[in-house]
Write an enzyme that holds these catalytic residues in place. Structure first.
Site, mmCIF file in Angstrom:
data_model
loop_
_atom_site.group_PDB
_atom_site.id
_atom_site.type_symbol
_atom_site.label_atom_id
_atom_site.label_comp_id
_atom_site.label_asym_id
_atom_site.label_seq_id
_atom_site.Cartn_x
_atom_site.Cartn_y
_atom_site.Cartn_z
ATOM 1 N N ARG A 114 0.874 -1.178 0.000
ATOM 2 C CA ARG A 114 0.000 0.000 0.000
ATOM 3 C C ARG A 114 0.904 1.218 0.000
ATOM 4 O O ARG A 114 1.677 1.430 0.938
ATOM 5 C CB ARG A 114 -0.888 0.003 1.253
ATOM 6 C CG ARG A 114 -1.551 1.360 1.515
ATOM 7 C CD ARG A 114 -2.638 1.285 2.540
ATOM 8 N NE ARG A 114 -3.776 0.560 2.000
ATOM 9 C CZ ARG A 114 -4.946 0.422 2.635
ATOM 10 N NH1 ARG A 114 -5.117 0.981 3.832
ATOM 11 N NH2 ARG A 114 -5.934 -0.244 2.093
ATOM 12 N N HIS A 155 -7.477 0.831 -6.229
ATOM 13 C CA HIS A 155 -7.622 -0.074 -5.072
ATOM 14 C C HIS A 155 -8.291 -1.357 -5.590
ATOM 15 O O HIS A 155 -9.446 -1.648 -5.297
ATOM 16 C CB HIS A 155 -8.480 0.620 -4.007
ATOM 17 C CG HIS A 155 -8.407 -0.019 -2.651
ATOM 18 N ND1 HIS A 155 -7.604 -1.099 -2.359
ATOM 19 C CD2 HIS A 155 -9.062 0.279 -1.490
ATOM 20 C CE1 HIS A 155 -7.758 -1.419 -1.093
ATOM 21 N NE2 HIS A 155 -8.638 -0.614 -0.540
ATOM 22 N N GLN A 211 -10.050 -4.066 -3.317
ATOM 23 C CA GLN A 211 -11.365 -3.647 -2.812
ATOM 24 C C GLN A 211 -12.430 -3.782 -3.895
ATOM 25 O O GLN A 211 -13.545 -4.226 -3.631
ATOM 26 C CB GLN A 211 -11.296 -2.192 -2.331
ATOM 27 C CG GLN A 211 -12.600 -1.698 -1.749
ATOM 28 C CD GLN A 211 -12.985 -2.442 -0.483
ATOM 29 O OE1 GLN A 211 -12.209 -2.512 0.450
ATOM 30 N NE2 GLN A 211 -14.190 -3.002 -0.440
ATOM 31 N N ASP A 216 -17.417 6.403 -0.936
ATOM 32 C CA ASP A 216 -16.116 6.283 -0.262
ATOM 33 C C ASP A 216 -15.899 7.605 0.454
ATOM 34 O O ASP A 216 -16.569 8.606 0.142
ATOM 35 C CB ASP A 216 -15.032 6.024 -1.344
ATOM 36 C CG ASP A 216 -13.635 5.851 -0.761
ATOM 37 O OD1 ASP A 216 -13.502 5.662 0.460
ATOM 38 O OD2 ASP A 216 -12.662 5.910 -1.554
ATOM 39 N N CYS A 227 -16.306 1.004 1.074
ATOM 40 C CA CYS A 227 -15.079 0.237 1.360
ATOM 41 C C CYS A 227 -14.621 0.406 2.802
ATOM 42 O O CYS A 227 -13.812 -0.385 3.272
ATOM 43 C CB CYS A 227 -13.977 0.633 0.382
ATOM 44 S SG CYS A 227 -13.495 2.357 0.501
ATOM 45 N N ARG A 239 -12.947 -9.079 1.416
ATOM 46 C CA ARG A 239 -11.556 -8.728 1.098
ATOM 47 C C ARG A 239 -10.671 -9.963 1.233
ATOM 48 O O ARG A 239 -9.810 -10.231 0.388
ATOM 49 C CB ARG A 239 -11.053 -7.623 2.042
ATOM 50 C CG ARG A 239 -11.642 -6.248 1.780
ATOM 51 C CD ARG A 239 -11.122 -5.644 0.493
ATOM 52 N NE ARG A 239 -9.666 -5.533 0.482
ATOM 53 C CZ ARG A 239 -8.986 -4.554 1.074
ATOM 54 N NH1 ARG A 239 -9.627 -3.578 1.689
ATOM 55 N NH2 ARG A 239 -7.656 -4.518 1.024
HETATM 56 N N1 NVA Z 1 -10.180 6.425 -1.095
HETATM 57 C C1 NVA Z 1 -9.828 5.931 0.209
HETATM 58 C C2 NVA Z 1 -9.981 4.453 0.294
HETATM 59 C C3 NVA Z 1 -9.797 3.886 1.676
HETATM 60 C C4 NVA Z 1 -9.840 2.383 1.733
HETATM 61 C C5 NVA Z 1 -8.411 6.348 0.535
HETATM 62 O O1 NVA Z 1 -7.554 6.267 -0.342
HETATM 63 O O2 NVA Z 1 -8.153 6.746 1.667
#
Ligand code: NVA
Length: 320
Positions: A101, A128, A131, A224, A264, A292
């Site tokens: 990540r 992502h 997800q 989101d 998510c 997930r």
């Molecule tokens: N768009 C959000 C997703 C979190 C799982 C972020 O990048 O923080």
């Protein structure tokens, strides 16, 4: 050739269906596949905060027979203390897969170019994909075949989830509408890529400014956070700009009568979604969070298919 899962369109429609089928099977029989038996190590590295991703990768890797080596990015300081390419070479000698990540997608691509083992995107600023796969599995469970269903994403269409749902949904033959303020439209190249995929799968991909037009008759509504990780300084501006795209009861009423709601997580009740909706009967966010683990296990199984250690020459053919 080493496989990677860096963005949603690394899985074509056939492979995506294969991964979702395997995920569904592993959900029923969690210990059926042991591609990491040994245990083989998977490096799981975080440059941004995490809860679901760390928990689901750690438990999923254990269920696949492997060992999750969790690395705190603030200690590793990839790209600061050591270059991405050197880090990749080091991790590739210790682990069978690298899950990362991080910030820009280019960082992940550089890791993939030098690791010598499969690399998985556990969220970047742009995508992502794990997800999005969990979202597809959840939709399939609650609403059946994905092809032909309409998925509407409301909020920050320029964020990783907007992009990933465009690509993954189009791959599944869905009609994906993303909706948000004009200044937060999805990246044009991602939208074009999704439209190209949709032309092959019978789906569609579009940006629809008005949230009610976007939600009209939709089978699935998704949102989101308005403030993705790293954008905290923009919180108050974003709270104002995104307010008309809140997923609330009025917007849900515009969708199909049996529409489901996805998020998510983490969720900010009263901001991008109301408590009434996320805690209401149409919300399937806890199934989504569980899924997930199942989809990530299936992705790891797919990646490892091509990187299983080669059988020593002298034993080849033995037993035939
Ligand atoms: N768009 C959000 C997703 C979190 C799982 C972020 O990048 O923080």
């Amino acid at each position: 050739m080493t496989r990677h899962f860096l963005r949603d369109d690394d899985l074509d429609p056939v492979l995506q269906a294969w991964v979702l089928d395997l995920a569904a099977r592993l959900k029923l029989s969690p210990y059926d596949e042991k591609p990491l038996a040994g245990p083989r190590t998977v490096a799981v590295l975080f440059d941004k905060p995490t809860l679901r991703t760390q928990a689901s990768f750690a438990s999923g890797i254990a269920e696949l027979g492997g060992f999750p080596m969790i690395i705190d990015g603030s200690l590793a300081q990839v790209g600061v203390r050591e270059s991405i390419s050197d880090t990749a070479r080091v991790l590739g000698r210790q682990a069978s897969v690298v899950v990362w990540r991080t910030h820009e997608q280019e960082r992940l691509e550089e890791m993939a170019a030098h690791a010598g083992v499969p690399v998985v995107n556990a969220l970047t600023d742009q995508f992502h994909p794990c997800q999005a796969l969990a979202d597809l599995l959840t939709i399939r469970e609650h609403r059946g075949d994905l092809a032909g269903q309409t998925l509407t994403f409301v909020g920050d269409s320029a964020c990783n989830m907007g992009h990933s749902l465009l690509l993954a949904g189009a791959t599944a033959g869905m009609h994906v509408r993303v909706s948000g303020p004009d200044a937060y439209r999805p990246d044009e190249t991602v939208l074009a890529a999704a439209q190209k995929i949709a032309a092959e799968t019978g789906g569609s991909a579009s940006f629809v400014g008005d949230p009610y037009d976007a939600a009209d008759g939709a089978d699935v509504l998704v949102t989101d956070t308005w403030v993705s990780m790293g954008l905290e300084a923009e919180s108050s501006v974003r709270a104002e700009v995104f307010a008309p795209w809140q997923l609330n009861s009025a917007l849900l009423a515009a969708a199909a009568g049996d529409a489901i709601v996805l998020h998510c997580l983490p969720a900010y009740r009263g901001k991008e979604i109301t408590a009434e909706v996320i805690d209401g009967p149409r919300s399937v966010v806890w199934d989504e969070a569980e899924n997930r683990r199942h989809v990530q296990k299936a992705v790891l199984a797919w990646l490892l298919e091509s990187s299983t250690p080669v059988e020593p020459v002298e034993t080849r053919g033995a037993g035939s």
